[in-house]
Design a protein around this motif. Sequence first.
Motif, mmCIF file in Angstrom:
data_model
loop_
_atom_site.group_PDB
_atom_site.id
_atom_site.type_symbol
_atom_site.label_atom_id
_atom_site.label_comp_id
_atom_site.label_asym_id
_atom_site.label_seq_id
_atom_site.Cartn_x
_atom_site.Cartn_y
_atom_site.Cartn_z
ATOM 1 N N SER A 17 -6.321 6.238 4.216
ATOM 2 C CA SER A 17 -5.429 6.739 5.261
ATOM 3 C C SER A 17 -5.991 6.443 6.644
ATOM 4 O O SER A 17 -7.216 6.345 6.825
ATOM 5 C CB SER A 17 -5.242 8.251 5.123
ATOM 6 N N ARG A 67 5.137 7.082 2.639
ATOM 7 C CA ARG A 67 3.706 6.869 2.902
ATOM 8 C C ARG A 67 3.328 7.103 4.362
ATOM 9 O O ARG A 67 2.234 7.595 4.645
ATOM 10 C CB ARG A 67 3.297 5.438 2.506
ATOM 11 N N ASP A 85 -1.907 6.167 1.681
ATOM 12 C CA ASP A 85 -1.786 5.226 0.560
ATOM 13 C C ASP A 85 -1.624 3.794 1.083
ATOM 14 O O ASP A 85 -0.705 3.064 0.699
ATOM 15 C CB ASP A 85 -0.591 5.607 -0.322
#
Length: 123
Positions: A17, A67, A85
């Motif tokens: 991330s 995401r 992700d």
Amino acid sequence: QLRTVESGGGLVQPGGSLRLSCLGSGFFLRHYAVAWFRQAPGKEHEEVSCIERSGGSINYADSVKERFSISEDNDNNLVYLQMNDLKPEDTGVYFCAAHARQCRPHLYDYHYWGQGTQVIVSS
């Protein structure tokens, strides 16, 4: 000079991330539609997400839905892009852009943008 200032990029492994920040330099972002674009090597700019002030709508590219998340911190004149992700195809230079009225399809349709911040997703 009025522009946006992006930060927070870096090198991250797949699945990791990052949170990108966009600062309005010389103007208040909360009065503008704010978008994040990215440019992968050898490719055109691609809109990732945009938040409009009128109506508060938020858009995401299909490739980042579920995401990525765009949010704002009006007290500090910031807009964030939370990226989770991460995948190798998310690699690119990420730009923040501001438009006085609405989200626009192309980076250079915007009134202000910055130099970008590099994101590299690689193992």
